[in-house]
Design a protein around this motif. Sequence first.
Motif, short mmCIF file in Angstrom:
data_model
loop_
_atom_site.label_atom_id
_atom_site.label_comp_id
_atom_site.label_asym_id
_atom_site.label_seq_id
_atom_site.Cartn_x
_atom_site.Cartn_y
_atom_site.Cartn_z
N PHE A 1 -6.18 -89.44 -25.56
CA PHE A 1 -6.13 -89.49 -27.02
C PHE A 1 -6.81 -88.23 -27.58
O PHE A 1 -7.99 -88.25 -27.92
CB PHE A 1 -6.81 -90.76 -27.53
CG PHE A 1 -6.05 -92.02 -27.23
CD1 PHE A 1 -5.39 -92.71 -28.24
CD2 PHE A 1 -5.98 -92.52 -25.94
CE1 PHE A 1 -4.68 -93.87 -27.97
CE2 PHE A 1 -5.27 -93.68 -25.66
CZ PHE A 1 -4.62 -94.36 -26.68
N LEU A 2 -6.04 -87.16 -27.66
CA LEU A 2 -6.62 -85.88 -28.07
C LEU A 2 -7.09 -85.89 -29.52
O LEU A 2 -8.20 -85.45 -29.83
CB LEU A 2 -5.59 -84.76 -27.87
CG LEU A 2 -5.26 -84.41 -26.42
CD1 LEU A 2 -4.09 -83.46 -26.37
CD2 LEU A 2 -6.47 -83.78 -25.74
N LYS A 3 -6.25 -86.38 -30.41
CA LYS A 3 -6.61 -86.39 -31.83
C LYS A 3 -7.85 -87.24 -32.07
O LYS A 3 -8.77 -86.84 -32.79
CB LYS A 3 -5.43 -86.91 -32.66
CG LYS A 3 -5.68 -86.85 -34.16
CD LYS A 3 -4.46 -87.31 -34.94
CE LYS A 3 -4.72 -87.26 -36.44
NZ LYS A 3 -3.53 -87.69 -37.21
N GLU A 4 -7.87 -88.41 -31.46
CA GLU A 4 -9.01 -89.32 -31.62
C GLU A 4 -10.30 -88.66 -31.12
O GLU A 4 -11.36 -88.78 -31.74
CB GLU A 4 -8.74 -90.61 -30.85
CG GLU A 4 -9.89 -91.61 -30.83
CD GLU A 4 -10.18 -92.20 -32.20
OE1 GLU A 4 -11.30 -92.71 -32.38
OE2 GLU A 4 -9.30 -92.14 -33.08
N ALA A 5 -10.21 -87.96 -29.99
CA ALA A 5 -11.39 -87.30 -29.43
C ALA A 5 -11.96 -86.26 -30.39
O ALA A 5 -13.17 -86.20 -30.61
CB ALA A 5 -11.04 -86.65 -28.09
N PHE A 6 -11.08 -85.48 -31.00
CA PHE A 6 -11.57 -84.44 -31.91
C PHE A 6 -12.09 -85.03 -33.22
O PHE A 6 -13.01 -84.47 -33.83
CB PHE A 6 -10.47 -83.41 -32.18
CG PHE A 6 -10.42 -82.33 -31.13
CD1 PHE A 6 -11.22 -81.21 -31.25
CD2 PHE A 6 -9.62 -82.45 -30.02
CE1 PHE A 6 -11.20 -80.22 -30.28
CE2 PHE A 6 -9.59 -81.48 -29.04
CZ PHE A 6 -10.38 -80.35 -29.17
N ILE A 7 -11.53 -86.15 -33.63
CA ILE A 7 -12.09 -86.83 -34.81
C ILE A 7 -13.51 -87.28 -34.51
O ILE A 7 -14.42 -87.12 -35.34
CB ILE A 7 -11.20 -88.04 -35.20
CG1 ILE A 7 -9.87 -87.55 -35.79
CG2 ILE A 7 -11.92 -88.95 -36.20
CD1 ILE A 7 -8.85 -88.65 -36.03
N GLN A 8 -13.71 -87.83 -33.32
CA GLN A 8 -15.06 -88.28 -32.94
C GLN A 8 -16.02 -87.10 -32.80
O GLN A 8 -17.19 -87.20 -33.17
CB GLN A 8 -15.00 -89.08 -31.63
CG GLN A 8 -14.24 -90.39 -31.73
CD GLN A 8 -14.75 -91.29 -32.84
OE1 GLN A 8 -15.95 -91.41 -33.07
NE2 GLN A 8 -13.82 -91.93 -33.54
N PHE A 9 -15.52 -85.98 -32.27
CA PHE A 9 -16.36 -84.78 -32.19
C PHE A 9 -16.81 -84.34 -33.59
O PHE A 9 -17.96 -83.95 -33.79
CB PHE A 9 -15.60 -83.63 -31.52
CG PHE A 9 -15.39 -83.81 -30.04
CD1 PHE A 9 -16.16 -84.70 -29.31
CD2 PHE A 9 -14.42 -83.09 -29.37
CE1 PHE A 9 -15.98 -84.88 -27.95
CE2 PHE A 9 -14.22 -83.25 -28.01
CZ PHE A 9 -15.00 -84.15 -27.30
N ALA A 10 -15.87 -84.40 -34.53
CA ALA A 10 -16.19 -84.00 -35.90
C ALA A 10 -17.27 -84.92 -36.49
O ALA A 10 -18.21 -84.45 -37.15
CB ALA A 10 -14.93 -84.03 -36.77
N TRP A 11 -17.13 -86.22 -36.24
CA TRP A 11 -18.14 -87.17 -36.73
C TRP A 11 -19.51 -86.87 -36.10
O TRP A 11 -20.54 -86.93 -36.78
CB TRP A 11 -17.73 -88.60 -36.40
CG TRP A 11 -16.79 -89.22 -37.39
CD1 TRP A 11 -15.52 -89.64 -37.18
CD2 TRP A 11 -17.07 -89.49 -38.77
NE1 TRP A 11 -14.97 -90.15 -38.33
CE2 TRP A 11 -15.90 -90.08 -39.33
CE3 TRP A 11 -18.17 -89.30 -39.60
CZ2 TRP A 11 -15.82 -90.47 -40.66
CZ3 TRP A 11 -18.09 -89.68 -40.93
CH2 TRP A 11 -16.93 -90.26 -41.45
#
Length: 388
Positions: free
Chosen positions: A310-320
Amino acid sequence: MSVQLGKVVSYVLLERFGPLVERVGMYLFEYGTNPLFCIKKFTDLPIPKIKESLAILVKYQLVTFAPNKNDCVANYTLQPNKVLLHLRYPKYINMIKKKFGDEAEVILEEILQKSYLTGSEVILLAYEKLKKDNNPNVTLPALRDKFMSLITAKYLIRLPYNESDDRAVPNLVVKDQELHVTPPIDIKELTANPQGGNSKDKDIYWTVNFDRFHQDMRDKILVNAFTQKFDENAGELVKLLLRQMYIRTEPWTDISNPVPLLEIKDLVRKQSSLKLLNTFFDQYVNVIEQDSSNLIRKSGEASGGSFQIFLKEAFIQFAWEIVEQSVLEKFDSKAARIFRLVKLKKYIDSDLIQQQAMIPAKMAKKLTFQLLEENFLQIQEIKKASTG
């Protein structure tokens, strides 16, 4: 579009192409898609100068064009994001140098400078440049091999060509199967004809595939994130997961197709440098699966199990995580706790914050106000139903 973006676009166009091109480009930036006569009317530049400027912008793929309703006049549109890519050129060149060597670096540099070239042209230009730099080992066959490697690795793609000559506004197309087909380049022909004018690939032009570079940058961020969070073995496991993902999934898909775990395990077993990862393979998989980034999730148990990425989800979590770290550094751990609570609940009454965050009421109100003041939180008023 933002004022800041406009300033950067203006600066890049001015530095790279000069004031006339910058003026035409900024008109399109400010007023959007327009035909030639509108650009003439509002910029008050001579038609030949506008055409020349548009030709430069189109050549460097900073402006796209499409026919109007009558199919006889072209409407031009500036692509600000592509203008910004010019700021990354040194990074692209450095990436290729590290991965493919000096010859590939020169090839990429020539294509970036010219926007597009045929294979024969870029090989000859790179050969001349390397010779001037006193590189005695450079040969045309070696440069051809490097050029072919860049195409095979998808760092270069074929430039769209005009589908038909009978249209007033050209329609540029390229088939998917043509994007990475290596061109016919005859070394004997290049040696006999250093000008390359009548080469077999004279109508096949190549340009840089920026998405491929961004894919590498994205993957590096992921690998580095898990390396820093855990260790190098975790980073290597993520790298292998991504590599196998690309075999069965498009690179920019939000969620990958299932990747069999046995494939990854076999790859780890074959690499002597990953003995520790091989020994504790299942533990590393579990750690990454349970990580807050939500990068991988199990999608099946057959044949040893498979995972989706889940690439998009991972980067969203990184942003958080970055935002939470910013709150922690700017304020303190209690403010970070309030921020995480609001993030978790999405909407929460101010009176409940102090209770659920377990912070004294006075301090909770103060920190909440500070977070509101710095725009980390927002207030949304909700009308409560009247009673009685």
